[in-house]
Design a protein around this motif. Structure first.
Motif, PDB file in Angstrom:
ATOM      1  N   TRP A 218       0.814  -1.220   0.000  1.00  0.00           N
ATOM      2  CA  TRP A 218       0.000   0.000   0.000  1.00  0.00           C
ATOM      3  C   TRP A 218       0.848   1.271   0.000  1.00  0.00           C
ATOM      4  N   SER A 219       1.990   1.268   0.692  1.00  0.00           N
ATOM      5  CA  SER A 219       2.861   2.444   0.646  1.00  0.00           C
ATOM      6  C   SER A 219       3.446   2.598  -0.750  1.00  0.00           C
ATOM      7  N   GLY A 220       3.747   1.459  -1.397  1.00  0.00           N
ATOM      8  CA  GLY A 220       4.232   1.524  -2.772  1.00  0.00           C
ATOM      9  C   GLY A 220       3.181   2.064  -3.717  1.00  0.00           C
ATOM     10  N   ALA A 221       1.933   1.650  -3.522  1.00  0.00           N
ATOM     11  CA  ALA A 221       0.847   2.144  -4.368  1.00  0.00           C
ATOM     12  C   ALA A 221       0.673   3.652  -4.219  1.00  0.00           C
ATOM     13  N   ALA A 223       2.989   5.823  -3.355  1.00  0.00           N
ATOM     14  CA  ALA A 223       4.129   6.478  -3.997  1.00  0.00           C
ATOM     15  C   ALA A 223       3.917   6.569  -5.508  1.00  0.00           C
ATOM     16  N   PHE A 224       3.398   5.508  -6.111  1.00  0.00           N
ATOM     17  CA  PHE A 224       3.119   5.532  -7.542  1.00  0.00           C
ATOM     18  C   PHE A 224       2.059   6.582  -7.877  1.00  0.00           C
ATOM     19  N   ALA A 225       1.029   6.683  -7.033  1.00  0.00           N
ATOM     20  CA  ALA A 225      -0.034   7.663  -7.286  1.00  0.00           C
ATOM     21  C   ALA A 225       0.520   9.086  -7.271  1.00  0.00           C
ATOM     22  N   LEU A 226       1.371   9.392  -6.304  1.00  0.00           N
ATOM     23  CA  LEU A 226       1.946  10.734  -6.211  1.00  0.00           C
ATOM     24  C   LEU A 226       2.869  11.021  -7.387  1.00  0.00           C
ATOM     25  N   TYR A 227       3.715  10.043  -7.710  1.00  0.00           N
ATOM     26  CA  TYR A 227       4.664  10.272  -8.796  1.00  0.00           C
ATOM     27  C   TYR A 227       3.936  10.551 -10.117  1.00  0.00           C
ATOM     28  N   VAL A 228       2.985   9.696 -10.465  1.00  0.00           N
ATOM     29  CA  VAL A 228       2.321   9.838 -11.756  1.00  0.00           C
ATOM     30  C   VAL A 228       1.442  11.093 -11.778  1.00  0.00           C
ATOM     31  N   ALA A 229       0.915  11.481 -10.625  1.00  0.00           N
ATOM     32  CA  ALA A 229       0.153  12.733 -10.563  1.00  0.00           C
ATOM     33  C   ALA A 229       1.023  13.907 -11.001  1.00  0.00           C
ATOM     34  N   ILE A 230       2.276  13.925 -10.560  1.00  0.00           N
ATOM     35  CA  ILE A 230       3.196  15.000 -10.955  1.00  0.00           C
ATOM     36  C   ILE A 230       3.497  14.929 -12.438  1.00  0.00           C
ATOM     37  N   GLU A 231       3.846  13.741 -12.900  1.00  0.00           N
ATOM     38  CA  GLU A 231       4.227  13.577 -14.309  1.00  0.00           C
ATOM     39  C   GLU A 231       3.104  13.990 -15.255  1.00  0.00           C
ATOM     40  N   ALA A 349      -1.351   4.291  -9.810  1.00  0.00           N
ATOM     41  CA  ALA A 349      -0.774   5.311 -10.680  1.00  0.00           C
ATOM     42  C   ALA A 349      -1.843   5.919 -11.580  1.00  0.00           C
ATOM     43  N   GLY A 350      -2.724   5.063 -12.115  1.00  0.00           N
ATOM     44  CA  GLY A 350      -3.808   5.569 -12.942  1.00  0.00           C
ATOM     45  C   GLY A 350      -4.757   6.455 -12.168  1.00  0.00           C
ATOM     46  N   LEU A 351      -5.003   6.084 -10.911  1.00  0.00           N
ATOM     47  CA  LEU A 351      -5.881   6.891 -10.066  1.00  0.00           C
ATOM     48  C   LEU A 351      -5.269   8.269  -9.815  1.00  0.00           C
ATOM     49  N   GLY A 352      -3.983   8.273  -9.481  1.00  0.00           N
ATOM     50  CA  GLY A 352      -3.295   9.547  -9.269  1.00  0.00           C
ATOM     51  C   GLY A 352      -3.229  10.375 -10.533  1.00  0.00           C
ATOM     52  N   LEU A 377       5.060  21.504  -6.729  1.00  0.00           N
ATOM     53  CA  LEU A 377       6.076  21.532  -5.679  1.00  0.00           C
ATOM     54  C   LEU A 377       5.585  20.814  -4.421  1.00  0.00           C
ATOM     55  N   VAL A 378       4.339  21.061  -4.044  1.00  0.00           N
ATOM     56  CA  VAL A 378       3.771  20.379  -2.867  1.00  0.00           C
ATOM     57  C   VAL A 378       3.752  18.872  -3.078  1.00  0.00           C
ATOM     58  N   LEU A 379       3.337  18.429  -4.267  1.00  0.00           N
ATOM     59  CA  LEU A 379       3.288  16.995  -4.561  1.00  0.00           C
ATOM     60  C   LEU A 379       4.689  16.375  -4.536  1.00  0.00           C
ATOM     61  N   ALA A 380       5.670  17.089  -5.081  1.00  0.00           N
ATOM     62  CA  ALA A 380       7.043  16.572  -5.102  1.00  0.00           C
ATOM     63  C   ALA A 380       7.599  16.420  -3.694  1.00  0.00           C
ATOM     64  N   LEU A 381       7.349  17.396  -2.833  1.00  0.00           N
ATOM     65  CA  LEU A 381       7.825  17.310  -1.451  1.00  0.00           C
ATOM     66  C   LEU A 381       7.130  16.168  -0.699  1.00  0.00           C
ATOM     67  N   ALA A 382       5.844  15.975  -0.971  1.00  0.00           N
ATOM     68  CA  ALA A 382       5.125  14.867  -0.334  1.00  0.00           C
ATOM     69  C   ALA A 382       5.693  13.518  -0.773  1.00  0.00           C
TER      70      ALA A 382
END
Length: 438
Positions: A218-221, A223-231, A349-352, A377-382
């Motif tokens: 779940w922590s990995g999931a 992290a993927f959501a946050l990363y793809v949200a930024i991208e 990742a798709g959800l994010g 910036l907020v998403l990257a710091l999170a």
């Protein structure tokens, strides 16, 4: 015993690269094409959220199901059928009479794309090393870099936005045909120093609930959501930021959006080699910090060149994050749970990718496009905070049937107890467990 990796089969590697190009093309089309689509259908800016939500529903559903059923369906058949579905959906885009039909096509496109993404990532995590894993994802960046050029070229030539989607639909159809012709080849596995092997005999059963109990899943999931949200948010709203927020012309802004996706491609090509030499842990840390620096450049009020520089920095820094997190999934959750965890991560990742950019669309519509930089910036710091929390967590979650030992702080497992993972697992010949729903 030699541990020299056996190179992946060239034809399958090429198809995997082309499949990721095809995944990126529709994402690149939407950012440049949306102003024209919005004008044709007479809908507000934030209506893009309907497309993103529908696409995410399909993507999330198919990516999670693919991770849980991959062992039964077979990756070759999954890729052939899913790519054909994506081609049909893109054809629907090109002939859609209104937003409602477009939303339905977005749902179908999500179903096809999610299965392709999850299936190929699960296969590559077991068959490719850090270099080829990064290069495979680099071709996603190439696809998204080509997408804006296709749409910009169509619009500049006086053609409707529909032509951009029609061109990509034809490319997807050709790829679906190639997958259908190589279904059997995807079932074969390479063994070091020996011939190609088919899936070996009795394998232990791992229950679904054992996978879902792991905190690392779940922590990995997340992290993927946050990363793809930024991208995705950076790529989707960059065109609007550069035109309405920084005063660039449409043609120049379209080229700059392509430069963002191009930097993602270049970063994965370069950093695939770097990660193979330095290890994923170091590369991930530097990359996450670079994403925050790039987001800060976008957030700072100033000339368009500053925002463009920030976008390029974000793209290059973000490049290895997704492939390296995917590649090391088995190290975090155990080989027995890797396929399911990857499916959940791709779904997250798709959800994010949908919820956050759509939410930003609402925020932009009610305020200004200049809010994009601070939000990134907020998403990257999170994301940095979440990654550091995972790295510093004492001990490793149980891995059920895999019985792996805890990795050290560099992300590697102790030599005496390390289970092969990623490419090592596929190439050194241990049996992968069957995952069955219970």
């Amino acid at each position: 015993m030699s541990t020299t990796p056996v190179p992946p089969r060239a034809s399958l590697l090429l198809l995997a690269y082309l499949a990721f190009v095809s995944l990126g093309l529709p994402d690149g089309l939407l950012g440049v094409g949306w102003p024209s689509i919005r004008g044709d259908f007479g809908v507000p800016t934030e209506a893009v959220g309907l497309l993103l939500t529908a696409g995410t529903a399909g993507y999330l559903t198919s990516s999670v199901l693919a991770g849980f059923t991959l062992a039964r369906v077979g990756v070759g058949a999954l890729l052939a059928g899913s790519t054909l579905l994506a081609s049909l959906a893109l054809t629907g885009y090109s002939v859609s009479p209104g937003l409602t039909v477009l939303v339905g096509c977005a749902l179908l496109l999500g179903l096809g794309s999610g299965a392709i993404d999850s299936g190929l990532n699960a296969y590559a995590a077991g068959a490719f090393g850090p270099r080829h894993m990064n290069w495979m994802h680099a071709f996603f960046g190439l696809g998204v870099a080509i997408g804006p050029l296709i749409m910009t070229g169509a619009l500049s030539a006086g053609l409707a936005w529909r032509w951009g989607y029609g061109i990509v639909a034809a490319a997807q159809l050709a790829l679906a045909t190639a997958f259908a012709l190589t279904v059997r080849a995807w079932r074969q596995r390479a063994a070091p120093g020996g011939p190609v092997e088919r899936a070996p005999g009795p394998r232990p059963v791992v229950r679904v609930r054992e996978t879902l109990r792991l905190p690392a899943v779940w922590s990995g999931a997340l992290a993927f959501a946050l990363y793809v949200a930024i991208e995705v948010a950076a790529g989707l709203w960059a065109f609007l930021l550069l035109t309405e927020g920084r005063g660039l012309g449409a043609t120049v802004a379209g080229a700059c959006v392509s430069a963002y996706w191009g930097s993602l491609f270049l970063g994965r090509v370069v950093q695939g080699v770097v990660a193979e030499r330095l290890g994923p842990a170091r590369v991930l840390r530097v990359s996450l910090a670079g994403m925050a620096v790039g987001a800060a450049l976008i957030a700072v009020p100033g000339p368009a060149a500053l925002a463009v520089a920030g976008l390029v920095v974000v793209g290059f820094a973000a490049a290895p994050v997704f492939p390296l997190l995917t590649l090391t999934t088995a190290d975090r959750v155990g080989a027995a749970h890797a396929d399911r965890a990857i499916g959940l991560q791709i779904g997250a990742a798709g959800l994010g990718a949908a919820l956050v950019p759509a939410g930003l669309g609402v925020l932009i519509g009610n305020t200004s496009v200049r809010v994009l930089g601070p939000a990134l910036l907020v998403l990257a710091l999170a994301l940095i905070a979440l990654h550091e929390l995972g790295v510093r967590r004492p001990g490793r979650p149980a891995t059920g049937a895999s019985g792996d030992s805890a990795p050290d702080e560099t992300g590697a497992q102790p030599a005496a107890s390390r289970q092969p993972s990623g490419a090592d697992q596929m190439l050194s010949g241990p049996v992968r467990p069957v995952v069955e729903g219970r």
